[in-house]
Motif scaffolding. Structure first.
Motif, PDB file in Angstrom:
ATOM      1  N   ARG A   1      59.522  47.589  95.007  1.00 45.77           N
ATOM      2  CA  ARG A   1      60.150  46.338  95.455  1.00 45.77           C
ATOM      3  C   ARG A   1      61.375  46.032  94.608  1.00 45.77           C
ATOM      4  O   ARG A   1      62.024  45.013  94.800  1.00 45.77           O
ATOM      5  CB  ARG A   1      59.152  45.189  95.371  1.00 45.77           C
ATOM      6  N   ASP A   2      61.666  46.898  93.658  1.00 44.76           N
ATOM      7  CA  ASP A   2      62.811  46.680  92.778  1.00 44.76           C
ATOM      8  C   ASP A   2      64.112  46.963  93.508  1.00 44.76           C
ATOM      9  O   ASP A   2      64.164  47.762  94.437  1.00 44.76           O
ATOM     10  CB  ASP A   2      62.715  47.605  91.554  1.00 44.76           C
ATOM     11  N   SER A   3      65.168  46.316  93.058  1.00 43.81           N
ATOM     12  CA  SER A   3      66.493  46.634  93.562  1.00 43.81           C
ATOM     13  C   SER A   3      66.955  47.928  92.904  1.00 43.81           C
ATOM     14  O   SER A   3      66.703  48.167  91.730  1.00 43.81           O
ATOM     15  CB  SER A   3      67.460  45.504  93.225  1.00 43.81           C
ATOM     16  N   LEU A   4      67.636  48.748  93.683  1.00 48.11           N
ATOM     17  CA  LEU A   4      68.077  50.056  93.205  1.00 48.11           C
ATOM     18  C   LEU A   4      69.565  50.248  93.425  1.00 48.11           C
ATOM     19  O   LEU A   4      70.134  49.704  94.361  1.00 48.11           O
ATOM     20  CB  LEU A   4      67.378  51.173  93.985  1.00 48.11           C
ATOM     21  N   VAL A   5      70.166  51.054  92.573  1.00 52.00           N
ATOM     22  CA  VAL A   5      71.453  51.662  92.876  1.00 52.00           C
ATOM     23  C   VAL A   5      71.153  53.142  93.025  1.00 52.00           C
ATOM     24  O   VAL A   5      70.274  53.677  92.343  1.00 52.00           O
ATOM     25  CB  VAL A   5      72.519  51.398  91.796  1.00 52.00           C
ATOM     26  N   TYR A   6      71.822  53.804  93.955  1.00 54.04           N
ATOM     27  CA  TYR A   6      71.520  55.215  94.174  1.00 54.04           C
ATOM     28  C   TYR A   6      72.779  55.992  94.514  1.00 54.04           C
ATOM     29  O   TYR A   6      73.795  55.422  94.923  1.00 54.04           O
ATOM     30  CB  TYR A   6      70.461  55.385  95.263  1.00 54.04           C
ATOM     31  N   ALA A   7      72.691  57.284  94.290  1.00 48.83           N
ATOM     32  CA  ALA A   7      73.804  58.182  94.585  1.00 48.83           C
ATOM     33  C   ALA A   7      73.255  59.467  95.173  1.00 48.83           C
ATOM     34  O   ALA A   7      72.199  59.939  94.763  1.00 48.83           O
ATOM     35  CB  ALA A   7      74.590  58.483  93.309  1.00 48.83           C
ATOM     36  N   MET A   8      73.973  59.992  96.146  1.00 48.54           N
ATOM     37  CA  MET A   8      73.644  61.298  96.707  1.00 48.54           C
ATOM     38  C   MET A   8      74.713  62.262  96.209  1.00 48.54           C
ATOM     39  O   MET A   8      75.901  62.031  96.384  1.00 48.54           O
ATOM     40  CB  MET A   8      73.602  61.227  98.227  1.00 48.54           C
ATOM     41  N   GLU A   9      74.233  63.299  95.563  1.00 50.84           N
ATOM     42  CA  GLU A   9      75.112  64.258  94.907  1.00 50.84           C
ATOM     43  C   GLU A   9      74.860  65.628  95.505  1.00 50.84           C
ATOM     44  O   GLU A   9      73.746  65.949  95.901  1.00 50.84           O
ATOM     45  CB  GLU A   9      74.788  64.258  93.413  1.00 50.84           C
ATOM     46  N   GLY A  10      75.891  66.428  95.567  1.00 50.00           N
ATOM     47  CA  GLY A  10      75.717  67.789  96.059  1.00 50.00           C
ATOM     48  C   GLY A  10      77.024  68.529  96.078  1.00 50.00           C
ATOM     49  O   GLY A  10      78.061  68.016  95.667  1.00 50.00           O
ATOM     50  N   LYS A  11      76.944  69.739  96.560  1.00 48.10           N
ATOM     51  CA  LYS A  11      78.153  70.547  96.711  1.00 48.10           C
ATOM     52  C   LYS A  11      78.672  70.386  98.134  1.00 48.10           C
ATOM     53  O   LYS A  11      77.912  70.393  99.086  1.00 48.10           O
ATOM     54  CB  LYS A  11      77.846  72.014  96.423  1.00 48.10           C
ATOM     55  N   HIS A  12      79.954  70.248  98.241  1.00 48.56           N
ATOM     56  CA  HIS A  12      80.637  70.171  99.529  1.00 48.56           C
ATOM     57  C   HIS A  12      81.394  71.477  99.687  1.00 48.56           C
ATOM     58  O   HIS A  12      81.797  72.091  98.704  1.00 48.56           O
ATOM     59  CB  HIS A  12      81.598  68.975  99.524  1.00 48.56           C
ATOM     60  N   ALA A  13      81.590  71.909 100.912  1.00 45.75           N
ATOM     61  CA  ALA A  13      82.279  73.180 101.158  1.00 45.75           C
ATOM     62  C   ALA A  13      83.648  73.225 100.470  1.00 45.75           C
ATOM     63  O   ALA A  13      84.126  74.290 100.100  1.00 45.75           O
ATOM     64  CB  ALA A  13      82.420  73.408 102.660  1.00 45.75           C
ATOM     65  N   ALA A  14      84.282  72.078 100.265  1.00 48.60           N
ATOM     66  CA  ALA A  14      85.619  72.040  99.670  1.00 48.60           C
ATOM     67  C   ALA A  14      85.607  71.979  98.139  1.00 48.60           C
ATOM     68  O   ALA A  14      86.654  72.072  97.521  1.00 48.60           O
ATOM     69  CB  ALA A  14      86.391  70.843 100.217  1.00 48.60           C
ATOM     70  N   TYR A  15      84.417  71.779  97.517  1.00 49.74           N
ATOM     71  CA  TYR A  15      84.333  71.646  96.066  1.00 49.74           C
ATOM     72  C   TYR A  15      83.378  72.683  95.496  1.00 49.74           C
ATOM     73  O   TYR A  15      82.283  72.856  96.000  1.00 49.74           O
ATOM     74  CB  TYR A  15      83.821  70.255  95.679  1.00 49.74           C
TER      75      TYR A  15
END
Length: 133
Positions: free
Chosen positions: A43-57
């Protein structure tokens, strides 16, 4: 002397975020099950990020940053589906090595007790999201 356009910050608050993560599987259902096991009852508030490799990086990059506000953690699952899983083949053709990272927004009531001018919890989550962006 002309007036300065800079202002002096009278209060500084340091927020220590403890990041957790899970890999984002190639298909949505295994990712969603793992996420639900780990976090979706929060029930906590979150900050989140989706990280990964992109075809251009060639190296992992942050692809998306978001926040939840007392939504029992469902928003990261919805975002993952809308941005990465909802389009056929997008994870296999454009993105790889995806990871979801999240941090529970710290309790700021202690700072309130010290007399700091802290915004509401909702504003606090928005501030952290903007700082991360």
């Amino acid at each position: 002397m002309p007036e300065s356009r800079f202002s002096i910050v009278e209060q500084v608050i340091v927020a220590q975020l403890q990041w957790n993560s899970i890999p984002m599987d190639r298909s949505y259902d295994p990712f969603r099950r793992r996420y639900m096991e780990v976090l979706c009852d929060s029930r906590d508030s979150l900050v989140y990020a989706m990280e990964g490799k992109h075809a251009a990086y060639p190296t992992p990059v942050v692809l998306y940053i978001g926040k939840t506000e007392a939504q029992r953690g469902q928003r990261p699952c919805d975002t993952a589906y809308a941005r990465f899983y909802g389009r056929p083949g997008i994870l296999s053709s454009i993105y790889s090595d995806m990871t979801l990272r999240w941090a529970i927004v710290p309790n700021v009531l202690d700072a309130d007790a010290r007399g700091c001018d802290i915004p509401s919890d909702t504003a606090w989550v928005q501030i952290l999201e903007r700082i991360l962006i």
